[in-house]
Design a protein around this motif. Structure first.
Motif, PDB file in Angstrom:
ATOM      1  N   MET A  78       0.843  -1.193   0.000  1.00  0.00           N
ATOM      2  CA  MET A  78       0.000   0.000   0.000  1.00  0.00           C
ATOM      3  C   MET A  78       0.877   1.240   0.000  1.00  0.00           C
ATOM      4  O   MET A  78       1.904   1.288   0.674  1.00  0.00           O
ATOM      5  N   ARG A  79       0.476   2.234  -0.816  1.00  0.00           N
ATOM      6  CA  ARG A  79       1.213   3.496  -0.896  1.00  0.00           C
ATOM      7  C   ARG A  79       0.280   4.647  -0.550  1.00  0.00           C
ATOM      8  O   ARG A  79      -0.917   4.609  -0.868  1.00  0.00           O
ATOM      9  N   GLN A  80       0.829   5.686   0.072  1.00  0.00           N
ATOM     10  CA  GLN A  80       0.066   6.886   0.365  1.00  0.00           C
ATOM     11  C   GLN A  80       0.805   8.089  -0.188  1.00  0.00           C
ATOM     12  O   GLN A  80       2.028   8.215  -0.032  1.00  0.00           O
ATOM     13  N   ILE A  81       0.047   8.967  -0.848  1.00  0.00           N
ATOM     14  CA  ILE A  81       0.591  10.181  -1.438  1.00  0.00           C
ATOM     15  C   ILE A  81      -0.125  11.363  -0.809  1.00  0.00           C
ATOM     16  O   ILE A  81      -1.360  11.394  -0.777  1.00  0.00           O
ATOM     17  N   GLU A  82       0.632  12.306  -0.301  1.00  0.00           N
ATOM     18  CA  GLU A  82       0.042  13.479   0.333  1.00  0.00           C
ATOM     19  C   GLU A  82      -0.134  14.598  -0.691  1.00  0.00           C
ATOM     20  O   GLU A  82       0.770  14.885  -1.486  1.00  0.00           O
ATOM     21  N   VAL A  83      -1.289  15.225  -0.656  1.00  0.00           N
ATOM     22  CA  VAL A  83      -1.582  16.365  -1.526  1.00  0.00           C
ATOM     23  C   VAL A  83      -1.786  17.580  -0.633  1.00  0.00           C
ATOM     24  O   VAL A  83      -2.596  17.551   0.300  1.00  0.00           O
ATOM     25  N   GLY A  84      -1.046  18.653  -0.925  1.00  0.00           N
ATOM     26  CA  GLY A  84      -1.153  19.854  -0.109  1.00  0.00           C
ATOM     27  C   GLY A  84      -2.480  20.558  -0.318  1.00  0.00           C
ATOM     28  O   GLY A  84      -3.100  20.463  -1.375  1.00  0.00           O
ATOM     29  N   GLY A  85      -2.902  21.306   0.678  1.00  0.00           N
ATOM     30  CA  GLY A  85      -4.188  21.986   0.661  1.00  0.00           C
ATOM     31  C   GLY A  85      -4.093  23.422   0.232  1.00  0.00           C
ATOM     32  O   GLY A  85      -3.091  23.825  -0.361  1.00  0.00           O
ATOM     33  N   PRO A  86      -5.097  24.194   0.566  1.00  0.00           N
ATOM     34  CA  PRO A  86      -6.144  23.796   1.520  1.00  0.00           C
ATOM     35  C   PRO A  86      -7.318  23.107   0.840  1.00  0.00           C
ATOM     36  O   PRO A  86      -7.687  23.536  -0.249  1.00  0.00           O
ATOM     37  N   PRO A  87      -7.890  22.065   1.510  1.00  0.00           N
ATOM     38  CA  PRO A  87      -7.293  21.358   2.645  1.00  0.00           C
ATOM     39  C   PRO A  87      -6.351  20.267   2.141  1.00  0.00           C
ATOM     40  O   PRO A  87      -6.540  19.758   1.036  1.00  0.00           O
ATOM     41  N   PRO A  88      -5.346  19.886   2.918  1.00  0.00           N
ATOM     42  CA  PRO A  88      -4.511  18.753   2.519  1.00  0.00           C
ATOM     43  C   PRO A  88      -5.298  17.454   2.621  1.00  0.00           C
ATOM     44  O   PRO A  88      -6.252  17.348   3.391  1.00  0.00           O
ATOM     45  N   TYR A  89      -4.926  16.477   1.812  1.00  0.00           N
ATOM     46  CA  TYR A  89      -5.592  15.176   1.883  1.00  0.00           C
ATOM     47  C   TYR A  89      -4.624  14.099   1.412  1.00  0.00           C
ATOM     48  O   TYR A  89      -3.546  14.392   0.874  1.00  0.00           O
ATOM     49  N   THR A  90      -5.017  12.861   1.630  1.00  0.00           N
ATOM     50  CA  THR A  90      -4.165  11.711   1.325  1.00  0.00           C
ATOM     51  C   THR A  90      -4.806  10.868   0.235  1.00  0.00           C
ATOM     52  O   THR A  90      -6.012  10.596   0.271  1.00  0.00           O
ATOM     53  N   VAL A  91      -3.993  10.448  -0.726  1.00  0.00           N
ATOM     54  CA  VAL A  91      -4.404   9.475  -1.726  1.00  0.00           C
ATOM     55  C   VAL A  91      -3.797   8.135  -1.321  1.00  0.00           C
ATOM     56  O   VAL A  91      -2.569   8.028  -1.183  1.00  0.00           O
ATOM     57  N   THR A  92      -4.639   7.146  -1.110  1.00  0.00           N
ATOM     58  CA  THR A  92      -4.168   5.817  -0.721  1.00  0.00           C
ATOM     59  C   THR A  92      -4.328   4.881  -1.904  1.00  0.00           C
ATOM     60  O   THR A  92      -5.390   4.827  -2.529  1.00  0.00           O
ATOM     61  N   VAL A  93      -3.267   4.144  -2.214  1.00  0.00           N
ATOM     62  CA  VAL A  93      -3.252   3.219  -3.347  1.00  0.00           C
ATOM     63  C   VAL A  93      -2.946   1.822  -2.831  1.00  0.00           C
ATOM     64  O   VAL A  93      -1.938   1.606  -2.152  1.00  0.00           O
ATOM     65  N   GLY A  94      -3.815   0.876  -3.147  1.00  0.00           N
ATOM     66  CA  GLY A  94      -3.578  -0.493  -2.724  1.00  0.00           C
ATOM     67  C   GLY A  94      -4.803  -1.361  -2.913  1.00  0.00           C
ATOM     68  O   GLY A  94      -5.879  -0.875  -3.286  1.00  0.00           O
TER      69      GLY A  94
END
Length: 354
Positions: free
Chosen positions: A1-17
Motif C-alpha cells: 500500500m502506498r500513500q501520497i500526500e496532496v497539499g491543501g487547503p485542505p490537505p488530503y491523502t491518496v491511498t493506493v492499494g
C-alpha cells in the motif's frame, strides 16, 4: 500500500492499494454515494457495506453523466434525502462520475464534504486528484465546474482487474503524460508488460504517476501557473471528444493528443519526442478516428480553457520534463494537424485492440 500526500487547503491523502473499498470510513453520518449505473454491483455493495449511505444515486455511464440535466437531478436527490451541510458526497467509479459527484458536492448547500474512490486507471491517475470538478456543455468539455478538493481519495487496485484491456490502456495515457512532462522513468514502466492488473509494477507505477500530479496541484491548486502543464496533449484531446460527441473516449483522445503536442513541440524547435508518443499509440492501440478536418476541430481547440484574451495556448515540451506554454501560429497548427493525421491514420500499427 502506498500513500501520497496532496497539499491543501485542505490537505488530503491518496491511498493506493488492494481491498480499500471494504474499509472505507468517513466521519460524516449522512452520506450520499454516487456511482455510474454500469459499475459492477460488487463494488457498490462493498462501499454501501462500509459507509451505510443515506442515499445511493446511480448516474449514466461515462460522459453521459456530465451534463447540467444529470447534475440537476443529483442535486434534487440530495435535497430530497435531506443531506445536511455537515453531510458528505462520496464519488465511486470512473473519472466522469467522480467529476460529477465532486461538482454536486461543491454546489449543494454551497459545499459539502467530498470523498472519492475511483475504480478506473484513468480516474485514479487523473480525475481523482486535484479538486477539479465539473460537467460538459455542447460547446466543449469541462466548461462548467469548480475547484473542490476531496477530503480523501481511495484507489482500490482490485477494481482494475474488472476493466476491459482497452479501457485499462485508455487510462494509461494520463500516466504516460506524467512521464513526458515530469518523470521520464514512467515511460518504460507504463509500456512494460507488468503494468497491468495484478502486475508486479502496477501499484508503484500508479502511485508514482499520481505523485506527479499531487506535486503539481500542491504547488498550484487553482491552475495559475504550472498546473496548466498537466494539460499536455489535452487541447486536441478535448476537441476530439467534443467534435465526435464523445464517441472517442477520453484516454484514447489524450493518446492522440500527446502525439499532436509532440509534433507541435518539434515544429517550434523542441526535441523530437514523437518516437515516445508514437510508441505509446502503438501500445495503446486506440480505435481509428473518423474522418476529420482541421476546420472541424479548430473551433473546439479555440475554446480550450487555457485560452485567454489573446488566443489559444498549448502546452509544449522543450524536452522530456521541460514543459512550457506557448501560442502556436495557426499555419503551424494546420500543417502539424496534417502530419498528425498521416501518422495516426496511416500507421498500420494502430487501429484498435487486436
Amino acid at each position: 500500500m502506498r500513500q501520497i500526500e496532496v497539499g491543501g487547503p485542505p490537505p488530503y491523502t491518496v491511498t493506493v492499494g488492494p481491498g480499500l473499498l471494504r474499509g472505507l470510513q468517513v466521519p460524516q453520518r449522512h452520506i450520499a454515494l454516487i456511482h455510474p449505473a454500469d459499475l459492477p454491483a460488487a463494488f457498490v455493495e462493498r462501499a454501501q457495506a462500509a459507509l451505510s449511505p443515506t442515499e445511493t444515486i446511480a448516474v449514466p455511464a461515462r460522459d453521459d453523466c456530465k451534463t447540467l440535466e444529470v447534475l440537476s437531478g443529483v442535486l434534487s436527490r440530495l435535497a430530497a434525502a435531506n443531506i445536511p451541510r455537515d453531510g458528505a458526497v462520496v464519488g465511486l467509479g470512473g473519472g466522469a462520475a467522480t467529476d460529477l459527484a465532486g461538482f454536486a458536492a461543491a454546489s449543494y448547500l454551497r459545499g459539502v464534504a467530498f470523498y472519492t474512490a475511483p475504480t478506473t486507471l484513468l480516474g485514479m491517475v487523473d480525475a481523482a486528484v486535484g479538486g477539479k470538478t465539473g460537467v460538459n456543455l455542447p460547446e466543449g468539455k469541462n466548461l462548467v465546474g469548480a475547484f473542490w478538493p476531496p477530503q480523501a481519495v481511495w484507489c482500490d487496485t482490485d477494481t482494475l482487474a474488472t476493466l476491459p484491456d482497452a479501457v485499462f490502456r485508455e487510462g494509461a495515457a494520463e500516466a504516460y503524460k506524467h512521464g513526458l512532462i515530469a518523470d521520464p522513468s514512467l515511460l518504460p514502466r507504463v509500456l512494460s508488460p507488468e503494468f497491468r492488473p495484478g502486475g508486479t509494477n502496477l501499484e508503484d507505477t500508479l502511485a508514482d504517476a499520481i505523485a506527479v500530479k499531487a506535486g503539481v496541484v500542491t504547488r498550484d491548486p487553482t491552475e495559475r501557473g504550472e498546473r496548466a502543464f498537466l494539460n499536455f496533449g489535452h487541447t486536441l484531446a478535448h476537441a476530439l471528444e467534443a467534435v465526435t460527441h464523445h464517441a472517442v473516449p477520453h484516454g484514447e483522445a489524450v493518446g492522440y493528443g500527446l502525439h499532436y503536442a509532440a509534433l507541435l513541440s518539434r515544429a517550434l524547435g523542441g526535441a523530437d519526442l514523437t518516437p515516445h508518443t508514437h510508441a505509446f499509440l502503438r501500445w495503446q492501440r486506440p480505435a481509428p478516428l473518423p474522418p476529420l478536418t482541421f476546420e472541424q476541430v479548430m473551433p473546439y481547440m479555440a475554446r480550450d480553457k487555457k485560452a485567454d484574451a489573446d488566443g489559444v495556448r498549448f502546452v509544449l515540451l522543450h524536452d522530456l520534463a521541460r514543459p512550457y506554454l506557448a501560442r502556436v501560429p495557426e499555419a503551424v497548427l494546420r500543417a502539424e494537424f496534417g502530419r498528425w493525421q498521416a501518422d495516426v491514420q496511416g500507421s498500420a500499427s494502430l487501429g484498435g485492440p487486436g
